[in-house]
Structure formats: structure tokens, C-alpha cells
Design an enzyme around this catalytic site. Structure first.
Site, PDB file in Angstrom:
ATOM      1  N   ASN A   9       0.861  -1.189   0.000  1.00 20.95           N
ATOM      2  CA  ASN A   9       0.000   0.000   0.000  1.00 20.95           C
ATOM      3  C   ASN A   9       0.896   1.237   0.000  1.00 20.95           C
ATOM      4  O   ASN A   9       1.523   1.557   1.006  1.00 20.95           O
ATOM      5  CB  ASN A   9      -0.896  -0.021   1.239  1.00 20.95           C
ATOM      6  CG  ASN A   9      -1.754   1.223   1.362  1.00 20.95           C
ATOM      7  OD1 ASN A   9      -1.921   1.985   0.407  1.00 20.95           O
ATOM      8  ND2 ASN A   9      -2.317   1.436   2.540  1.00 20.95           N
ATOM      9  N   LYS A  11      -0.031   4.261  -0.196  1.00 18.36           N
ATOM     10  CA  LYS A  11      -0.696   5.386   0.464  1.00 18.36           C
ATOM     11  C   LYS A  11      -0.546   6.656  -0.394  1.00 18.36           C
ATOM     12  O   LYS A  11      -0.583   6.569  -1.617  1.00 18.36           O
ATOM     13  CB  LYS A  11      -0.168   5.568   1.888  1.00 18.36           C
ATOM     14  CG  LYS A  11      -0.272   4.270   2.700  1.00 18.36           C
ATOM     15  CD  LYS A  11       0.064   4.458   4.164  1.00 18.36           C
ATOM     16  CE  LYS A  11      -0.066   3.138   4.903  1.00 18.36           C
ATOM     17  NZ  LYS A  11       0.174   3.279   6.352  1.00 18.36           N
ATOM     18  N   HIS A  92      -9.247   0.798   5.604  1.00 19.24           N
ATOM     19  CA  HIS A  92      -7.965   1.005   6.275  1.00 19.24           C
ATOM     20  C   HIS A  92      -8.165   1.965   7.445  1.00 19.24           C
ATOM     21  O   HIS A  92      -8.989   2.879   7.388  1.00 19.24           O
ATOM     22  CB  HIS A  92      -6.944   1.571   5.291  1.00 19.24           C
ATOM     23  CG  HIS A  92      -5.540   1.539   5.790  1.00 19.24           C
ATOM     24  ND1 HIS A  92      -5.046   2.485   6.661  1.00 19.24           N
ATOM     25  CD2 HIS A  92      -4.515   0.676   5.548  1.00 19.24           C
ATOM     26  CE1 HIS A  92      -3.786   2.211   6.931  1.00 19.24           C
ATOM     27  NE2 HIS A  92      -3.440   1.116   6.273  1.00 19.24           N
ATOM     28  N   GLU A  94      -6.575   4.401   8.446  1.00 20.95           N
ATOM     29  CA  GLU A  94      -6.393   5.817   8.110  1.00 20.95           C
ATOM     30  C   GLU A  94      -7.633   6.391   7.437  1.00 20.95           C
ATOM     31  O   GLU A  94      -7.928   7.575   7.594  1.00 20.95           O
ATOM     32  CB  GLU A  94      -5.159   5.971   7.226  1.00 20.95           C
ATOM     33  CG  GLU A  94      -3.877   5.703   7.986  1.00 20.95           C
ATOM     34  CD  GLU A  94      -2.687   5.328   7.115  1.00 20.95           C
ATOM     35  OE1 GLU A  94      -1.621   5.042   7.696  1.00 20.95           O
ATOM     36  OE2 GLU A  94      -2.827   5.312   5.879  1.00 20.95           O
ATOM     37  N   GLU A 162      -4.622  -5.194  10.820  1.00 18.29           N
ATOM     38  CA  GLU A 162      -3.618  -4.154  11.049  1.00 18.29           C
ATOM     39  C   GLU A 162      -3.882  -3.458  12.386  1.00 18.29           C
ATOM     40  O   GLU A 162      -4.729  -2.569  12.460  1.00 18.29           O
ATOM     41  CB  GLU A 162      -3.655  -3.115   9.923  1.00 18.29           C
ATOM     42  CG  GLU A 162      -3.205  -3.639   8.586  1.00 18.29           C
ATOM     43  CD  GLU A 162      -2.839  -2.513   7.633  1.00 18.29           C
ATOM     44  OE1 GLU A 162      -1.750  -2.556   7.052  1.00 18.29           O
ATOM     45  OE2 GLU A 162      -3.636  -1.560   7.504  1.00 18.29           O
ATOM     46  N   GLY A 168       3.269   1.868  11.021  1.00 17.59           N
ATOM     47  CA  GLY A 168       4.269   2.912  10.852  1.00 17.59           C
ATOM     48  C   GLY A 168       4.994   3.323  12.112  1.00 17.59           C
ATOM     49  O   GLY A 168       5.745   4.291  12.114  1.00 17.59           O
ATOM     50  N   SER A 208       4.048  -2.448  10.446  1.00 16.27           N
ATOM     51  CA  SER A 208       5.503  -2.438  10.615  1.00 16.27           C
ATOM     52  C   SER A 208       6.151  -3.759  10.209  1.00 16.27           C
ATOM     53  O   SER A 208       7.064  -4.264  10.879  1.00 16.27           O
ATOM     54  CB  SER A 208       5.877  -2.076  12.063  1.00 16.27           C
ATOM     55  OG  SER A 208       5.465  -0.752  12.371  1.00 16.27           O
TER      56      SER A 208
END
Length: 248
Positions: A9, A11, A92, A94, A162, A168, A208
Site C-alpha cells: 500500500n 498510500k 484502512h 487511516e 492491522e 508505521g 511495521s
């Protein structure tokens, strides 16, 4: 047997020049022993489809629940399909956080994507607070029930776990924690959809994932691959993760 899947991904990263990394990745994995998926920004999908080669699938990072209409700035599933995408990431964290997407929103988008002929990668995951208060499985169970539509098949459904607190950050759950959630997801899929769909849908881990920890993560029960963020932007880094998955 479920075929392993390494999904990247990108992003909101990547310009035309960055597709050189995609070409390099294609050259490194001419005949991969797993499926490879790259989800670049929508602006790059058409060009990426041409440059990726047959061994790398291209996907979108989101889609609208409607096929067309007065939705400035949005992209429909049909548009993604027309541009050359075969998959789309939905739900996701985000998107859920930045755009207040609910499970119902994700479900509607998934219905539109499946109708358009796309495979859906539906993301679920808990926050650090939810993990620390031992609510992880309740949260994951609710997201699975609310986000996945009834018409999925084992071929068009991918679930990506996730944990929000690991995306991240460099923090990774223990292998036991990853295994607990992946086993739970498998059980829930089998219970709702039956053994056919439940056992053939793939479950990815994301959060990660790096070349240094990929092998041990891929050895965990019901981990069928990874949804990778930053490490998928560089061919060498993502290639090492793909190689670890091929050997798993």
C-alpha cells in the site's frame, strides 16, 4: 490451498518516476511463488498496470459506494477496474480515522467493488487503548461482522489485520498476539460463511512488517501474507519481504 499474498500500500506516496521501483520489482520476481499486489495512488494505476507485468497485480486504495454521480474527487469501483485495477483496499484505519468511515460505509463500498469485479482487501484492527483494555477480539469481531458483505467468496475476499498502534510505528505485536487474532478471524469467517469461504479467504498481517521480521510473522498460524506500507515503496525492501513469504 490458499496462495500467499504480498500486498503493498503506497498510500499518498509516489509520482511517475517512482514506477521505476515497480519495474525493478517485476524484474526481481519474474515467476513468484506467491501473489504480489501493489496499490499505488489512483493517479498511477493505469501506468502501473502497463509497467508491472503480468506477475504483479495493481489495486486501488479506496472507492466510492456509488457507480457514478455528483461526488467530486471520489473514484468509483468501476473506474478503478477500467483503469486496470483488480483489487481495492477498503476500511484502512487511516480511512476510518481521517474520513470517519464506519463499518457500514466499508460494507457498502465492498458491495460496489465486488459488483464491479474487484477483489476486496478489508482492513480491521484495534487501537492501543482497545488492546490495553483487552477489547481486541470484540473490536475485530464487530468490524468483521459490519464491514464484510454477505456476497463475498473465498476468491474475492482478503482480510487484513492491522493493529492501529503498530502501523508505521515500528511496534509489532508478539507472535502469540498475531496468531490469536488471525485464528479468531479464521474461525469467524468459517462460522459465518462456511468452510469453503472461511478456509479459502486469505488473512494478511499489516503493521511495521519489514525484511527483518517478515519470516517469523509468516510462520504464524493463519498468516497468509502481509499488507505492507512504507517498505513496499522500495523494490529491494519489498522484494526481501516477498522472498520471505515465498519460503514460508
Amino acid at each position: 490451498m490458499r496462495r500467499k499474498l504480498a500486498a503493498g500500500n503506497w498510500k499518498m506516496n509516489g509520482l511517475g518516476a517512482n514506477l521505476a521501483e515497480l519495474e525493478k520489482l517485476s524484474g526481481l520476481h519474474g515467476a513468484p511463488d506467491c501473489e504480489i499486489l501493489i496499490c499505488p495512488p489512483a493517479t498511477l494505476i493505469s501506468t502501473a498496470r502497463v509497467q508491472a507485468g503480468e506477475q504483479i497485480a495493481i489495486g486501488g486504495q479506496d472507492c466510492h459506494e456509488n457507480t457514478s454521480g455528483a461526488h467530486t474527487g471520489d473514484i468509483s469501483a468501476e473506474m478503478l477496474k477500467d483503469a486496470g485495477a483488480s483489487h481495492v483496499i477498503l476500511g484502512h484505519s487511516e480511512r476510518r480515522e481521517d474520513h470517519d468511515e464506519s463499518d457500514s460505509d466499508v460494507r457498502q463500498k465492498a458491495c460496489a467493488a465486488i459488483e464491479a469485479g474487484l477483489k476486496v482487501v478489508i482492513c480491521v484492527g484495534e487501537s492501543l487503548e482497545e488492546r490495553e483494555t483487552n477489547n481486541t477480539l470484540d473490536i475485530i469481531g464487530g468490524q468483521l461482522a459490519g464491514s464484510i458483505p454477505d456476497q463475498v467468496t473465498g476468491e474475492n475476499l482478503v482480510v487484513a489485520y492491522e493493529p492501529i498502534w503498530a502501523i508505521g510505528t515500528g511496534k509489532v505485536p508478539t507472535l502469540d498476539q498475531i496468531g490469536e487474532v488471525h485464528d479468531f478471524i479464521r474461525t469467524r469467517l468459517e462460522r459465518r460463511f462456511g468452510e469453503g469461504v472461511g478456509r479459502s479467504a486469505r488473512i494478511l498481517y499489516g503493521g511495521s512488517v519489514k525484511p527483518g521480521n517478515a519470516s517469523e510473522i509468516f510462520a504464524v498460524s493463519n498468516v497468509d501474507g502481509a499488507l505492507v506500507g512504507g517498505a513496499s515503496l522500495k523494490a529491494d525492501d519489498f522484494s526481501a519481504i516477498i522472498t520471505a513469504l515465498e519460503k514460508a
